[in-house]
Design a protein around this motif. Structure first.
Motif, PDB file in Angstrom:
ATOM      1  N   HIS A  51     -60.018  96.685  68.947  1.00  0.00           N
ATOM      2  CA  HIS A  51     -60.689  95.517  69.513  1.00  0.00           C
ATOM      3  C   HIS A  51     -61.349  94.647  68.450  1.00  0.00           C
ATOM      4  O   HIS A  51     -61.290  93.413  68.517  1.00  0.00           O
ATOM      5  N   ASP A  52     -61.984  95.269  67.467  1.00  0.00           N
ATOM      6  CA  ASP A  52     -62.698  94.493  66.448  1.00  0.00           C
ATOM      7  C   ASP A  52     -61.733  93.655  65.619  1.00  0.00           C
ATOM      8  O   ASP A  52     -62.011  92.483  65.305  1.00  0.00           O
ATOM      9  N   ARG A  56     -63.526  89.716  75.150  1.00  0.00           N
ATOM     10  CA  ARG A  56     -63.933  91.073  74.775  1.00  0.00           C
ATOM     11  C   ARG A  56     -64.332  91.886  76.004  1.00  0.00           C
ATOM     12  O   ARG A  56     -64.056  93.091  76.083  1.00  0.00           O
ATOM     13  N   MET A 111     -60.406  90.779  67.884  1.00  0.00           N
ATOM     14  CA  MET A 111     -61.416  89.736  68.083  1.00  0.00           C
ATOM     15  C   MET A 111     -61.630  88.939  66.803  1.00  0.00           C
ATOM     16  O   MET A 111     -61.884  87.723  66.853  1.00  0.00           O
TER      17      MET A 111
END
Length: 469
Positions: free
Chosen positions: A198-199, A219, A202
């Motif tokens: 996810h990081d 997110r 994003m």
């Protein structure tokens, strides 16, 4: 300030007008693209700062198009049990509040419903089904972001993109192979959709999107959780398959891989998480496999499936259901045996003698499956395969007829109607041969012959193939 307030009010979604809108999704996307001036774009063609991006997403026309798309796709319900048939009434009642929550950054997506789809190799594919309300919001986001990011994507990326098909990827692979790039690096990502970091994702999005409320909403969708056996479990990684936004996010993530391959001057074709790289020698292929695996696992934090990733000649590998063969020194495409087996499994299920389907319904289902399969593989050479499949399928259909006739008297009467002499019909109707064996005998081959089956709706695979050529 008045102008902005007026624009903000006009962007409010009037759900009572949704069904009156005649615009389609593609028109909505075209309108979004036209909003951006050339000064708003960076060198990669993606807007570096679009302050009203969320307003474009929540614009009435864009939301209307998203609603229609979700409605037409139907699909099953999410964890709230709401079907697409109840969606309009729900949005009409709660739409204004929903938009206010999104703009304020207060909207909380619901968890997705876990669905497991069996894989041919024995594993399962995990799907996450969002609620119909969340599907509308995700679709609205995708409609605005897709044209913005599409300009950034590689020409060698073919999956989940407008006007791009698997056929184009196969044709491009043939072009590379016949140009002398005859070794393939076949990279398989292990559970890609379930392991996206996810990081990192994003971070990639934030390079092009400056709308913090929108980034926060995306997110939230990534971390909305999944309901398994009535219990919601948090999700710290992955973009669940089944969501309207997941295909776009997967392409945005893997575009980082595409850029790295292009930076190295490599020739490749990627369709979603299926990626083949074409080089001239085995030594180069092994070197590329090692270095690209390291890039994927270290830079993108994804996992390469070592057991399925391989280096080899094109004829040894499978790509998008196709395989390759050589004819007079030229590489051509054929249908991979696993794709044929998968088709046979579907046809076998439809023609199972134990189910109670009428022959009319069977023929309709067979035609739907066959037409779709042949249309997809039409560019491959499979005339002989089609002929063998037809013979096998006609035998199964004859078996179904024999099973449905059941009683000896019914069998005899139907054989007489089909032109067999009464005394011979009695003898054949009393046979003790198995259903599968009798389906191959001259008894049914001469009565339920090919012309008769065609006259009552049988769709020949070979005829469909020849029609496409």
């Amino acid at each position: 300030m008045k102008d902005y307030t007026k624009h903000n009010e006009s962007s409010q979604l009037s759900f009572s007008d949704l069904l009156c809108e005649s615009r389609v999704e593609l028109e909505g996307n075209t309108e979004v693209r036209s909003v951006l001036s050339s000064s708003d774009r960076g060198q990669d063609g993606v807007s570096k700062c679009v302050p009203d991006l969320l307003d474009l997403i929540l614009d009435r026309k864009n939301m209307s198009s998203a609603y229609k798309c979700v409605k037409s796709n139907k699909g099953s319900c999410g964890i709230d049990g709401m079907s697409v048939d109840k969606l309009f009434a729900h949005l009409k009642e709660n739409g204004s509040m929903l938009i206010q929550q999104i703009k304020a950054g207060e909207y909380i997506p619901q968890a997705v419903r876990r669905v497991e789809i069996p894989k041919p190799d024995g594993g399962v594919r995990l799907l996450g089904i969002p609620t119909v309300t969340d599907r509308v919001i995700q679709q609205a986001i995708a409609q605005v972001l897709s044209p913005l990011f599409d300009a950034q994507f590689s020409d060698s990326s073919y999956g989940f993109r407008k006007n791009r098909r698997a056929k184009q990827a196969i044709n491009k692979s043939l072009e590379y192979i016949n140009a002398g790039y005859s070794y393939v690096v076949d990279i398989d990502l292990a559970k890609y959709f379930d392991t996206v970091n996810h990081d990192i994702l994003m971070g990639v999005l934030a390079r092009s999107i400056k709308d913090k409320v929108l980034l926060k909403l995306i997110r939230k969708y990534l971390q909305s959780g999944v309901m398994i056996n009535g219990v919601v479990e948090s999700t710290s990684e992955g973009t669940p398959q089944g969501g309207n936004l997941s295909p776009l996010l997967s392409n945005i993530m893997l575009n980082e891989l595409d850029k790295e391959l292009e930076r190295r001057g490599l020739r490749f074709c990627r369709y979603a998480d299926d990626c083949n790289i074409y080089v001239r020698s085995e030594k180069a292929a092994l070197r590329v496999m090692s270095s690209i695996t390291r890039f994927i696992e270290v830079k993108l934090k994804l996992k390469v499936n070592q057991s399925k990733s391989k280096v080899g000649r094109p004829i040894e590998l499978k790509f998008l259901g196709f395989s390759y063969y050589q004819l007079r020194g030229v590489t051509r495409t054929r249908v991979h045996p696993k794709s044929v087996d998968k088709l046979k499994a579907k046809l076998k299920e439809i023609t199972g003698r134990s189910n109670a389907k009428s022959m009319t319904k069977r023929f309709a289902e067979l035609k739907r499956v066959i037409v779709g399969w042949v249309n997809y593989f039409a560019m491959a050479d499979f005339k002989q395969i089609a002929h063998r499949l037809d013979e096998w399928l006609r035998r199964r259909i004859r078996m179904c007829f024999w099973k449905q006739w059941k009683k000896t008297k019914t069998k005899r009467n139907n054989l007489v109607k089909l032109g067999l002499k009464p005394n011979v019909s009695w003898m054949y109707a009393n046979t003790r041969k198995s259903y599968w064996r009798i389906a191959l005998s001259p008894i049914l081959a001469t009565t339920l012959n090919n012309n008769y089956l065609k006259s009552i709706g049988f769709q020949s695979i070979l005829d469909r193939y020849l029609l496409k050529h």
